[in-house]
Design an enzyme around this catalytic site. Structure first.
Site, PDB file in Angstrom:
ATOM      1  N   SER A 168       0.858  -1.197   0.000  1.00 41.81           N
ATOM      2  CA  SER A 168       0.000   0.000   0.000  1.00 41.81           C
ATOM      3  C   SER A 168       0.893   1.246   0.000  1.00 41.81           C
ATOM      4  O   SER A 168       0.930   2.017   0.956  1.00 41.81           O
ATOM      5  CB  SER A 168      -0.920  -0.022   1.222  1.00 41.81           C
ATOM      6  OG  SER A 168      -1.724  -1.173   1.212  1.00 41.81           O
ATOM      7  N   GLY A 170       0.843   4.070  -1.588  1.00 37.29           N
ATOM      8  CA  GLY A 170       0.256   5.409  -1.528  1.00 37.29           C
ATOM      9  C   GLY A 170       0.087   5.896  -0.101  1.00 37.29           C
ATOM     10  O   GLY A 170       0.369   7.069   0.208  1.00 37.29           O
ATOM     11  N   ASP A 171      -0.358   5.019   0.784  1.00 32.28           N
ATOM     12  CA  ASP A 171      -0.502   5.379   2.199  1.00 32.28           C
ATOM     13  C   ASP A 171       0.848   5.735   2.813  1.00 32.28           C
ATOM     14  O   ASP A 171       0.979   6.713   3.568  1.00 32.28           O
ATOM     15  CB  ASP A 171      -1.114   4.213   2.976  1.00 32.28           C
ATOM     16  CG  ASP A 171      -2.573   3.995   2.643  1.00 32.28           C
ATOM     17  OD1 ASP A 171      -3.392   4.853   2.987  1.00 32.28           O
ATOM     18  OD2 ASP A 171      -2.892   2.962   2.036  1.00 32.28           O
ATOM     19  N   SER A 172       1.857   4.922   2.510  1.00 29.72           N
ATOM     20  CA  SER A 172       3.167   5.136   3.128  1.00 29.72           C
ATOM     21  C   SER A 172       3.827   6.410   2.618  1.00 29.72           C
ATOM     22  O   SER A 172       4.472   7.131   3.385  1.00 29.72           O
ATOM     23  CB  SER A 172       4.066   3.926   2.865  1.00 29.72           C
ATOM     24  OG  SER A 172       3.492   2.760   3.436  1.00 29.72           O
ATOM     25  N   ALA A 175       2.234   9.224   4.386  1.00 27.82           N
ATOM     26  CA  ALA A 175       2.743   9.311   5.755  1.00 27.82           C
ATOM     27  C   ALA A 175       4.080  10.044   5.797  1.00 27.82           C
ATOM     28  O   ALA A 175       4.330  10.874   6.682  1.00 27.82           O
ATOM     29  CB  ALA A 175       2.887   7.916   6.347  1.00 27.82           C
TER      30      ALA A 175
END
Length: 399
Positions: A168, A170-172, A175
């Site tokens: 995932s 995109g999430d990281s 962040a």
């Protein structure tokens, strides 16, 4: 190392997040010394606790993602739960949240309220589409951000549908932008005497920011980058090839001198000395020919022999590492990229090492992801609540 020597020691971070983007951002803060208090629902906590491989009912991912954090259960629909959160925020430095825009406002905890409560607080807001614009109220996971941000469109092979990258990402990425923004805002606060501010990170924008030359290429030439499989379009040669034993190798021989060494090493002096291949534009014009040459050479040898030839010729290359490969690799081991820890029952297990590596104030893992509400008494006690008050809050459903 003394905990006070960590670069973020003395900072208090409140995490109002679940799953990946917000919790990964606060994990980075926790690894480098910030006190991170993770707010979880008393009803099961972060869903990540049940994601992917479970050990005795708890996700192994959870033990990594929540390391060094304190778990406090709060029912934010309960007025006393919100009061506790306000007390925490009044003395915090950073709030990290990844709710859909408007959720905190409905709870009476929007930016205006929080800023009035603590003008120095930095608020990191991670969401699918950001806090403004026509899409802001839509749900948006990392997969959506990767799709809208351009990553999915260019990932995969040209004759097949787009594919995901395997994590995932995109999430990281979001962040990471969130932490960078928070540190910028803290510097403004501490060096320039400024107040707290909102760091607004949209997942699609976090991905979009990584898209290299996509925007000017389209604007100037009308060029749309398409999926290109394993090759690096416009930069030759750089691709993945399959050895005789079925294992795979990434070879990046796109530098002019590197390409010449590579061709000499595999006995193709005529290509090494061909003036039309001396620079990238000439090589890219003969891309298919060159990849055919490389494919045939790699396919004639087992992977270890391929790597030995490339290493002697100083050609950048790597096997495609699995987790098993990583566990046995001397570079990973020398750089301490596996940390030994223990699961709640005492079983030893390995966790990823800390990134980045700071020479004077390195990060560390002090404890693995906590049990749900493990730090209720500690955190509430520090706010002045007695044991009897904590018990009453639990009985009343506030925690």
């Amino acid at each position: 190392m003394n905990a006070s020597a960590k670069p973020l020691a003395g900072l208090k971070v409140i995490e109002l997040g679940t799953l990946i983007a917000g919790p990964f951002a606060s994990r980075l803060c926790a690894e480098f010394g910030a006190e991170v208090i993770k707010i979880e629902s008393p009803d099961g906590g972060d869903p990540l606790r049940k994601w992917r491989k479970l050990y005795e009912g708890t996700s192994l991912w959870w033990f990594v993602q929540a390391r060094n954090k304190k778990s406090l259960t709060l029912n934010l629909k309960h007025p006393e739960g919100r009061d506790i959160l306000k007390k925490l925020l009044s003395e915090a430095d950073i709030l990290i949240e990844n709710f859909r825009p408007g959720v905190l406002e409905k709870l009476g905890l929007g930016w205006e309220v929080i800023h009035a409560l603590n003008p120095k607080l930095v608020m990191v807001r991670l969401s699918g589409f950001g806090q403004s614009g026509p899409y802001k109220d839509q749900p948006g996971f990392g997969a959506v951000g990767e799709s809208m941000g351009g990553l999915r469109y260019i990932t995969g092979f040209e004759d097949r549908p787009p594919v995901r990258t395997g994590i995932s990402i995109g999430d990281s990425i979001a962040a990471l932008w969130g932490v960078i923004g928070a540190l910028m805002a803290l510097r403004h606060r501490e060096v320039n005497g400024g107040q707290g501010q909102v760091v607004d990170v949209a997942l699609y924008e976090a991905v979009f920011a990584m898209m290299e030359s996509m925007v000017p290429e389209f604007d100037v030439f009308g060029f749309i980058r398409e999926r290109s499989g394993n090759i690096m379009p416009g930069i030759t040669p750089s691709s993945i090839h399959t050895a005789a034993d079925g294992r795979h190798v990434q070879i990046g021989a796109n530098g002019d001198a590197i390409f010449k060494r590579f061709m000499q090493a595999i006995g193709r002096d005529e290509l090494a000395n061909d003036p039309t291949l001396a620079s990238n534009d000439g090589r890219d014009a003969r891309r298919d020919e060159l990849y055919g040459v490389i494919d045939r050479w790699v396919a004639s040898l087992p992977l270890e022999d391929v790597l030995a030839v490339l290493n002697r010729a100083e050609v950048p290359a790597s096997r495609i590492f699995s987790a098993e490969d990583m566990f046995n690799d001397p570079q990973f081991l020398a750089r301490e990229m596996f940390l030994q820890a223990k699961l709640p029952d005492g079983k030893p297990f390995k966790m990823p090492g800390i990134v980045p590596k700071l020479s004077e104030t390195p990060g560390s893992t002090e404890w693995i992801g906590p049990e749900l509400g493990e730090h209720n008494a500690e955190v509430l006690g520090a706010l002045g609540y007695s044991a009897e008050q904590v018990a009453a809050l639990k009985a009343d459903g506030a925690i």
